[in-house]
Design an enzyme around this catalytic site. Structure first.
Site, mmCIF file in Angstrom:
data_model
loop_
_atom_site.group_PDB
_atom_site.id
_atom_site.type_symbol
_atom_site.label_atom_id
_atom_site.label_comp_id
_atom_site.label_asym_id
_atom_site.label_seq_id
_atom_site.Cartn_x
_atom_site.Cartn_y
_atom_site.Cartn_z
ATOM 1 N N ASN A 57 31.345 -22.568 -15.245
ATOM 2 C CA ASN A 57 31.874 -22.765 -13.749
ATOM 3 C C ASN A 57 33.535 -22.476 -13.773
ATOM 4 O O ASN A 57 33.800 -22.056 -14.879
ATOM 5 C CB ASN A 57 31.776 -24.176 -13.389
ATOM 6 C CG ASN A 57 32.116 -25.147 -14.314
ATOM 7 O OD1 ASN A 57 33.486 -25.210 -14.363
ATOM 8 N ND2 ASN A 57 31.761 -26.041 -15.031
ATOM 9 N N ARG A 58 34.203 -22.697 -12.669
ATOM 10 C CA ARG A 58 35.312 -21.958 -12.376
ATOM 11 C C ARG A 58 36.368 -23.085 -12.848
ATOM 12 O O ARG A 58 37.752 -22.998 -12.451
ATOM 13 C CB ARG A 58 35.550 -21.559 -11.182
ATOM 14 C CG ARG A 58 34.683 -20.328 -10.818
ATOM 15 C CD ARG A 58 35.132 -19.954 -9.109
ATOM 16 N NE ARG A 58 34.123 -18.979 -8.815
ATOM 17 C CZ ARG A 58 34.089 -17.611 -9.185
ATOM 18 N NH1 ARG A 58 34.936 -17.097 -10.095
ATOM 19 N NH2 ARG A 58 33.188 -16.802 -9.034
#
Ligand code: C5P
Length: 235
Positions: free
Chosen positions: A30-31
């Site tokens: 994920n970011r």
């Protein structure tokens, strides 16, 4: 000389984004940059606490001089958090934990072959680590302050607040630091990776949400100030 508000307290902070392995070279991630969680760890240290940082993948340098446990997956983060939590006065769960992981990790790199069907990835749920730590604390009758983070999308503050209050109840933590992300949050697409943040700090005691706005370090300092205040109230 350290700010003494949390002297003698043990604070465990999780930060960064988990990576769920598909095969030896690939993962689902994920970011999350880890910036907000690392800022919380630094704020806790500045307040005089003894800090353990449990770091999943982060995009920034890890701080020196803080007890560090590096993890990759949600299950590794859970094991690290469980073992660090038994002696912690405060747990701050700022990591972006994958809700799902592949049901198995291939032992060898998944190959593309013209004669084989495209691979299908089956996902299974990861445990809710935060909710589990709350349950463990309650079962042990430990005095421990547990802080969750949440990223909510939505246009109106009222809707975001209702949703966040329900999450605070469901997870059972004491404080929930709510980021509003996505379209509608001041025109910003996402706060991931940025240096500034705007949050609401919700308290399960039902008191008014506290707004904090500024650099991620300023937001972390505000979160730590609220934590110190609550520890003071409860001690
Ligand atoms: O449910 P949601 O992912 O929005 O909750 C976010 C909070 O819960 C964060 O504090 C995050 O670290 C934690 N979390 C967790 N285990 C999961 C998912 C989220 O502890 N599987």
């Amino acid at each position: 000389a350290a700010d003494p508000r949390l002297r003698g307290k043990r604070v465990v902070v999780t930060a960064g984004g988990t990576r769920e392995a598909l095969d030896p070279v690939r993962y689902l991630g994920n970011r999350s940059s880890g910036k907000q969680g690392i800022a919380v760890a630094l704020a806790a240290r500045a307040a005089g606490a003894e800090v353990t940082l449990i770091a999943a993948h982060v995009e920034v340098a890890l701080p020196q001089g803080i007890d560090l446990v590096q993890v990759e997956s949600a299950l590794e983060l859970q094991a690290a958090a469980q073992s660090a939590s038994s002696t912690a006065d405060v747990l701050v769960m700022a990591a972006a934990v994958a809700d799902f992981r592949p049901d198995h990790t291939e032992g060898a790199k998944i190959k593309k072959r013209d004669d084989s069907a495209d691979p299908v990835i089956t996902l299974v749920r990861n445990p809710d680590i935060l909710a589990g730590l709350v349950a463990d604390r309650n079962a042990a009758g430990r005095r421990q302050l547990i802080v969750g983070f949440a990223a909510e999308t939505g246009d109106d503050r009222g809707g975001v607040l209702d949703y966040a209050r329900a999450k605070l109840e469901r997870k059972g933590c004491d404080l929930l630091v709510v980021n509003q992300v996505g379209p509608g949050a001041g025109g910003q697409e996402l706060t991931f990776g940025q240096d500034s943040n705007e949050v609401l700090i919700l308290d399960r005691d039902g008191s008014e949400p506290l707004a904090a706005l500024g650099t991620k370090q300023e937001v972390a300092n505000a979160v730590m100030a609220r934590i110190a205040e609550k520890l003071g109230v409860e001690n």
